[in-house]
Design a protein around this motif. Structure first.
Motif, PDB file in Angstrom:
ATOM      1  N   ILE A   1       0.817  -1.212   0.000  1.00 51.08           N
ATOM      2  CA  ILE A   1       0.000   0.000   0.000  1.00 51.08           C
ATOM      3  C   ILE A   1       0.853   1.265   0.000  1.00 51.08           C
ATOM      4  O   ILE A   1       0.432   2.322  -0.466  1.00 51.08           O
ATOM      5  N   GLY A   2       2.092   1.158   0.502  1.00 50.88           N
ATOM      6  CA  GLY A   2       2.985   2.308   0.481  1.00 50.88           C
ATOM      7  C   GLY A   2       3.263   2.787  -0.931  1.00 50.88           C
ATOM      8  O   GLY A   2       3.411   3.999  -1.170  1.00 50.88           O
ATOM      9  N   ARG A   3       3.333   1.854  -1.881  1.00 56.67           N
ATOM     10  CA  ARG A   3       3.565   2.243  -3.273  1.00 56.67           C
ATOM     11  C   ARG A   3       2.393   3.048  -3.812  1.00 56.67           C
ATOM     12  O   ARG A   3       2.575   3.998  -4.579  1.00 56.67           O
ATOM     13  N   PHE A   4       1.181   2.650  -3.415  1.00 54.45           N
ATOM     14  CA  PHE A   4      -0.002   3.399  -3.837  1.00 54.45           C
ATOM     15  C   PHE A   4       0.013   4.806  -3.252  1.00 54.45           C
ATOM     16  O   PHE A   4      -0.265   5.794  -3.946  1.00 54.45           O
ATOM     17  N   LEU A   5       0.351   4.926  -1.965  1.00 49.74           N
ATOM     18  CA  LEU A   5       0.367   6.233  -1.310  1.00 49.74           C
ATOM     19  C   LEU A   5       1.455   7.128  -1.892  1.00 49.74           C
ATOM     20  O   LEU A   5       1.283   8.353  -1.964  1.00 49.74           O
ATOM     21  N   ASP A   6       2.582   6.528  -2.304  1.00 46.41           N
ATOM     22  CA  ASP A   6       3.636   7.325  -2.950  1.00 46.41           C
ATOM     23  C   ASP A   6       3.149   7.904  -4.274  1.00 46.41           C
ATOM     24  O   ASP A   6       3.486   9.033  -4.636  1.00 46.41           O
TER      25      ASP A   6
END
Length: 310
Positions: free
Chosen positions: A116-121
């Motif tokens: 999910i961190g990739r999405f938030l980035d």
């Protein structure tokens, strides 16, 4: 379209009623709201007059909800909770880019959360809130914008976007495999099996698919994939587990495939959401992102398999 104004009591009346209903005391409600007892009593009376229904039975110095009042209190409490959550979300993200997503526990912990961190980035203006949901629900009466669904392509009142197929494999610890000398599907019939209570027929289906006769199947029962994985790692039995969710244990050698070629398709994963929310920007970008992530996972798996075959 909102109902006529006469059916929409003011927030102050509802707050006074809910506090009194929850605490069972006008005094406690007054202390909670920072009002006088008489002010709370007047607000409750005004609400009853507006609705034309008695909400409390007054008995000397005590109050008790009527049957109608009890049902109304539950609805009002949920409505106030939703307003509170909406206000918290707005404060956390004034731009309004909040996605409230229902997740399946093991899928959320093993697959979604690490990514999910990739999405938030990619979308720094979006806030994602994750809530566990095990079964389909009515989006009309919930605060969630979307949910991860596993099973068949059926969710009444919701649109579904296909994400991926799920294959399970019989997995166990290396020591368990050696101890029980498992080499073929038939060897598992008399070995300890681990069962998931939300998929009670999984092992029966697997044995039928493997053309293996069996009588009654026994073993430990679990309500979560996570604890069943730990039990399999501890050597307590063989479990049918989604391959893509136990990649870590397979790579570390904590689990092995009990029977070669024992993969079985069990269902599909979907993203479910209300049709009228399909174009909601945070949901639209999340739907595109998760589809790309799954496609990239498939490409990586093919590359790994190709490298192994060389």
């Amino acid at each position: 379209m909102l109902p006529p104004r006469r059916f929409l009591p003011s927030f102050s009346l509802l707050a006074a009623f809910e506090a009194a209903a929850r605490s069972g005391s006008v005094t406690a409600a007054a202390n909670e709201l920072g009002l006088t007892q008489s002010a709370v009593s007047r607000q409750i009376s005004a609400l009853e007059k507006q609705l034309g229904v008695a909400l409390f039975l007054r008995e000397r110095q005590t109050i008790r909800l009527t049957l109608a009042g009890d049902a109304y209190a539950r609805e009002v409490r949920e409505a106030l909770r939703r307003i509170s959550n909406a206000s918290l979300n707005l404060r956390a993200n004034p731009s309004g880019g909040t996605l409230n997503l229902g997740i399946l526990p093991f899928f959320g912990a093993r697959w979604l959360t690490p990514r999910i961190g990739r999405f938030l980035d990619l979308h720094p203006g979006v806030v994602v809130n994750l809530t566990t949901r095990l079964e389909p629900f009515d989006f009309r009466f919930d605060t969630l914008d979307a949910a991860i669904h596993f099973g068949s392509a059926r969710w009444p009142g919701a649109a579904l976007t296909f994400l991926m197929d799920e294959d399970v494999i019989p997995a166990c610890s290396p020591d368990f495999l050696r101890k029980h000398a498992i080499r073929a599907p038939g060897d598992l019939v008399h070995a300890p099996l681990l069962h998931l209570n939300s998929r009670p027929d999984a092992w029966e289906t697997w044995f039928r698919t493997a053309a293996t006769e069996f009588d009654a199947l026994h073993g430990m029962l679990f309500d979560q994939f996570a604890t069943m994985v730990e039990a399999a790692v501890a050597g307590l039995g063989t479990a049918l587990l989604p391959r893509f969710l136990i990649e870590r244990e397979l790579q570390q050698g904590l689990l092995v495939e009990a029977v070669a070629g024992g993969s079985m398709g069990t269902g599909q994963y979907y993203l479910a959401y209300p049709p009228d929310r399909a174009t909601y920007p945070p949901l639209a970008v999340f739907r595109d992102w998760i589809s790309r992530e799954i496609e990239a996972d498939g490409d990586r798996s093919l590359a790994i398999m190709g490298a192994i075959g060389q």
